[in-house]
Design an enzyme around this catalytic site. Sequence first.
Site, PDB file in Angstrom:
ATOM      1  N   ASP A 161      59.938  20.730  15.926  1.00 16.19           N
ATOM      2  CA  ASP A 161      60.654  21.350  14.815  1.00 16.19           C
ATOM      3  C   ASP A 161      62.019  21.874  15.293  1.00 16.19           C
ATOM      4  OD1 ASP A 161      60.984  22.204  12.214  1.00 16.19           O
ATOM      5  OD2 ASP A 161      59.032  23.190  12.106  1.00 16.19           O
ATOM      6  N   ASP A 222      60.358  20.542   3.206  1.00 17.91           N
ATOM      7  CA  ASP A 222      58.899  20.597   3.357  1.00 17.91           C
ATOM      8  C   ASP A 222      58.209  20.286   2.030  1.00 17.91           C
ATOM      9  OD1 ASP A 222      59.489  21.569   5.838  1.00 17.91           O
ATOM     10  OD2 ASP A 222      58.469  23.494   5.569  1.00 17.91           O
TER      11      ASP A 222
HETATM   12  C1  GLA Z   1      58.828  23.930   9.185  1.00 14.61           C
HETATM   13  C2  GLA Z   1      58.353  22.468   9.113  1.00 14.61           C
HETATM   14  C3  GLA Z   1      56.948  22.442   8.510  1.00 14.61           C
HETATM   15  C4  GLA Z   1      56.007  23.279   9.343  1.00 14.61           C
HETATM   16  C5  GLA Z   1      56.541  24.700   9.477  1.00 14.61           C
HETATM   17  C6  GLA Z   1      55.741  25.510  10.473  1.00 14.61           C
HETATM   18  O1  GLA Z   1      59.040  24.487   7.927  1.00 14.61           O
HETATM   19  O2  GLA Z   1      59.228  21.688   8.367  1.00 14.61           O
HETATM   20  O3  GLA Z   1      56.490  21.102   8.423  1.00 14.61           O
HETATM   21  O4  GLA Z   1      55.857  22.686  10.611  1.00 14.61           O
HETATM   22  O5  GLA Z   1      57.899  24.717   9.909  1.00 14.61           O
HETATM   23  O6  GLA Z   1      56.201  26.820  10.600  1.00 14.61           O
END
Ligand code: GLA
Length: 432
Positions: A161, A222
């Site tokens: 990430d 997301d």
């Molecule tokens: C980000 C990513 C998600 C998830 C969260 C975890 O938002 O895009 O897919 O992994 O972090 O905190």
Amino acid sequence: MGAAVLSGLVLALTLALPALALDNGLALTPPMGWLAWERFRCNVDCQADPRNCISETLFFEMADRLAEDGWRELGYKYINIDDCWAAKQRDAVGRLVPDPQRFPRGIKALADYVHARGLKLGIYGDLGTFTCGGYPGTTLDLVEQDAQTFAEWGVDMLKLDGCYSSGEEQAEGYPEMARALNATGRPIMYSCSWPAYQGGLPPKVNYTVLAEVCNLWRNYDDIQDSWDSVLSILDWFSENQDVLQPAAGPGHWNDPDMLIIGNFGLSYEQSRSQMALWTVMAAPLLVSVDLRTISPSAKEILQNRLMIKINQDPLGIQGRRIVKEKSLIEVFLRPLSQAASALVFFSRRTDMPFRYTTSLAKLHFPKDAAYEVQDVYSGKIISILKTEDSFSVIINPSGVVMWYVSPMVLPAQPWHVVRQQAPGKGFHPVLL
Ligand code: GLA
């Protein structure tokens, strides 16, 4: 052609290719498996919610389900830990450690358990000072050490990430992690969130570089447990398909995020739509659902064999939206091996089932050809459909009709045994 000549040709072509930063031979088709995040988030309260908190129990139980309920045989092999697995502090020598209460047996024991069941284990890290959930991140000086730790644990996939890092740090750190993973000698699939943090589009995102560095990458927001969220992702991917579609191919995929089928936000029709649309987009099939309690109908959608065959087509060409009607019907097309195609007729209507009439000619299929069509959900076969024949499909509101279309007679030239490349990638003959 003799075998020696052919292998000489392949060798010459291989040598002519530039050395790739990521050379792990993985993800030749979109990865499939299970990912904790969308359904289980950062629930770390194992006192109040022992069955659903992020703990080794959750992963042991999901591994059992993947192995015993027909998922693994269909290709759902990766079981992926997301954020919130780590202890808040690194150990005395600066290594990441799992939370000792929630993962008492450690990640290596989990990897062994998963491997013994024919599955693969994925883990989550973050290039930056913290993960998005506030756990220890991987700053540039720790990239090599963390890659080494993951390899020692027997991890098979890393989602990296990008919270709490700058654009400059990401431009350095994402390729650096690819090199560090290669250097461990363990094949570790590499999922990068890099483009999602840079708006997903050129000039800030260079998809040529990404395809050399990462096996898959998150381009956009997301996913959440709602139809609105699915639609907003679909819209963004369709509007930007000229940029995104050529970037995908064997070893390197766009990732519109997890499948949320079987959770709370999608109707039956919408669940079938997400599966069909993700499949024509050649998306990774990473489900985020409670496999212990999933309904038979959601399971049936996710375990549709013809659907998975289409998603996993060896040519690895991402599909495109080719029609957008005023009537709120859209048509998506994905070219497949053996001169076949997948078609998805998608309705954005909210009134009633809609009868959509068209022909393969209108959808740009070659003239004077005849096809066999199989409906991917009902299994029904139309034994002969000529390019010029008009036909109708009835599409439910927020639903799809999906077809697998294969020619009755393969083209005379053997071009179908040659792997196609995304435009601009050169021509590499490889026997399928
Ligand atoms: C980000 C990513 C998600 C998830 C969260 C975890 O938002 O895009 O897919 O992994 O972090 O905190």
